[in-house]
Scaffold this active site. Sequence first.
Site, mmCIF file in Angstrom:
data_model
loop_
_atom_site.group_PDB
_atom_site.id
_atom_site.type_symbol
_atom_site.label_atom_id
_atom_site.label_comp_id
_atom_site.label_asym_id
_atom_site.label_seq_id
_atom_site.Cartn_x
_atom_site.Cartn_y
_atom_site.Cartn_z
ATOM 1 N N ARG A 124 0.828 -1.240 0.000
ATOM 2 C CA ARG A 124 0.000 0.000 0.000
ATOM 3 C C ARG A 124 0.851 1.275 0.000
ATOM 4 N NH1 ARG A 124 -3.568 -2.443 3.866
ATOM 5 N NH2 ARG A 124 -5.335 -3.365 2.749
ATOM 6 N N LYS A 146 2.150 11.632 -11.124
ATOM 7 C CA LYS A 146 1.329 10.745 -11.963
ATOM 8 C C LYS A 146 2.114 9.468 -12.216
ATOM 9 C CE LYS A 146 -1.549 13.860 -14.688
ATOM 10 N NZ LYS A 146 -1.831 14.302 -16.065
ATOM 11 N N GLU A 188 8.788 19.786 -24.404
ATOM 12 C CA GLU A 188 8.129 20.114 -23.129
ATOM 13 C C GLU A 188 8.704 21.412 -22.562
ATOM 14 O OE1 GLU A 188 5.494 18.487 -22.440
ATOM 15 O OE2 GLU A 188 5.806 16.670 -23.621
ATOM 16 N N LYS A 230 6.997 23.339 -13.617
ATOM 17 C CA LYS A 230 6.100 22.191 -13.421
ATOM 18 C C LYS A 230 5.718 22.084 -11.946
ATOM 19 C CE LYS A 230 4.382 17.866 -14.361
ATOM 20 N NZ LYS A 230 4.382 16.640 -15.109
ATOM 21 N N GLU A 240 -5.178 17.671 -10.844
ATOM 22 C CA GLU A 240 -5.588 18.074 -12.194
ATOM 23 C C GLU A 240 -7.058 18.460 -12.274
ATOM 24 O OE1 GLU A 240 -4.612 15.183 -15.188
ATOM 25 O OE2 GLU A 240 -4.165 16.740 -16.629
ATOM 26 N N ARG A 244 -3.644 22.690 -13.954
ATOM 27 C CA ARG A 244 -2.730 21.649 -14.458
ATOM 28 C C ARG A 244 -3.025 21.350 -15.926
ATOM 29 N NH1 ARG A 244 -0.398 16.560 -10.873
ATOM 30 N NH2 ARG A 244 0.932 15.747 -12.517
ATOM 31 N N ASN A 248 -1.064 20.774 -20.804
ATOM 32 C CA ASN A 248 -1.508 20.038 -21.990
ATOM 33 C C ASN A 248 -1.369 20.859 -23.279
ATOM 34 O OD1 ASN A 248 -2.431 17.460 -22.355
ATOM 35 N ND2 ASN A 248 -4.496 18.175 -22.862
ATOM 36 N N HIS A 251 -0.756 19.358 -26.674
ATOM 37 C CA HIS A 251 -0.827 17.904 -26.559
ATOM 38 C C HIS A 251 -2.083 17.293 -27.186
ATOM 39 C CE1 HIS A 251 2.655 18.442 -24.094
ATOM 40 N NE2 HIS A 251 2.735 17.163 -23.802
ATOM 41 N N HIS A 255 -1.284 14.414 -29.526
ATOM 42 C CA HIS A 255 -1.733 13.025 -29.317
ATOM 43 C C HIS A 255 -2.451 12.502 -30.550
ATOM 44 C CE1 HIS A 255 -1.667 13.597 -24.673
ATOM 45 N NE2 HIS A 255 -0.505 13.186 -25.145
ATOM 46 N N HIS A 268 7.076 11.560 -29.631
ATOM 47 C CA HIS A 268 6.173 12.391 -28.834
ATOM 48 C C HIS A 268 6.594 13.859 -28.962
ATOM 49 C CE1 HIS A 268 3.511 13.483 -25.569
ATOM 50 N NE2 HIS A 268 4.507 14.054 -24.929
#
Length: 366
Positions: A124, A146, A188, A230, A240, A244, A248, A251, A255, A268
């Site tokens: 956990r 994340k 980025e 960041k 998010e 946040r 993106n 992106h 994507h 990417h």
Amino acid sequence: MNNRLNQVRVESKKHYDIMLEHNKLGVLAKVVSQGYNSNRALLIVDEWVHHYHRDWVVKNLNNHFNYLSTYVVPSGEKSKNMTQFGRLLSWVLEQPVERNTPILVMGGGVVGDLGGFVAASALRGMPLIHIPTTLLAMVDSSIGGKTGINHTSGKNVIGAFYQPEIVFSDTQFLQTLPQKEWMNGLSEILKYGFIKDPDIFSLIDQAFTKENSKNPEKWSEIIHRSAQIKAEIVSEDTLEKGIREYLNFGHTFGHAIENIADYGTFSHGEAVFAGMYAACLASEMFLGNQVDKSILHDYAKHHHFSLQSLRNRIPELISQMQKDKKVKNQHIRLVLLNAIGVPVGFTVEKPDVLKPIWQNTIAYFN
Ligand SMILES: NC(=O)c1ccc[n+]([C@@H]2O[C@H](COP(=O)([O-])OP(=O)(O)OC[C@H]3O[C@@H](n4cnc5c(N)ncnc54)[C@H](O)[C@@H]3O)[C@@H](O)[C@H]2O)c1
């Protein structure tokens, strides 16, 4: 926010520091072994990082841990899957570990996301130490908590928000980073320039001169500033639910390019680079804001790639955008710019308005 050049603080519910050093892995090992009063540690490491840096890593860590067990993760996105996750969990649980045994996760975003999710899940939650080894991981994926893996239904759809104890970026690792991986990090970093701090553009220009282009130490200031940006954003919006989303920028378009062209055709970094160009155009067209795209023009010259193969596939690109994770009430959600450094969320009511944006973007990357 700590402004020392080699340290940034992330102020989420749980505070943690991002340390930026050069050839100081031993310092980290000491901090971790003392901080957790543990002479044992587990190391989850990317295959290529292990290949290039094994001796240096083992020498530095062995000085501080009596017991160090290592799991080498095969390189590449395909490792972010259930099978690898299950194997890693079993491996952790077979080790002589306690709940406070630190798990050191060393690699790019793939191993960071996978290893982070293992650390979040075993017993956990065990102490997670991120040691990012790609430019992208140093400026982006290791910060913000994340973690996760991919599933046949989508990318990053299984996972958890799980904050590390420390992020330790050692620019020594960048010495072996392949050329094509720099572009992923660079995109980025450019994104941070667009959404927060245009001064970063001139830092990139200085680091990207011929003599400096692969000198990791020259990148320290950029990595530090990017990590700070960041950290500021995720500190304010850990889960998010608000700003946040600005991360993106570029992106949603990017994507779509990655998906339609089959993963792997474009990196990417290339997809996001083109996506940022599209987002600048959309800011002009939908909001009437002129955005200075000269930095993209400059780097487009150096990192040539062509989107011509997508010329007849604009309807597919748009429908792919409608499947994006960030879609809200079936409407495509974009991050646009009121000005450089001033991002704003924007909902696309009628997807057809995106057609000219795609036409212009594809024409630009010829
Ligand atoms: N968690 C987040 O917030 C977040 C944010 C952005 C991206 N990501 C994820 O990050 C992943 C991409 O990360 P990435 O671009 O770092 O890719 P990656 O982890 O696949 O690494 C890129 C390549 O470089 C190799 N490598 C890593 N470090 C090296 C080094 N120092 N020297 C030589 N080779 C090295 C790896 O083996 C791999 O082949 C994606 O899965 C993406 O979903 C996560």
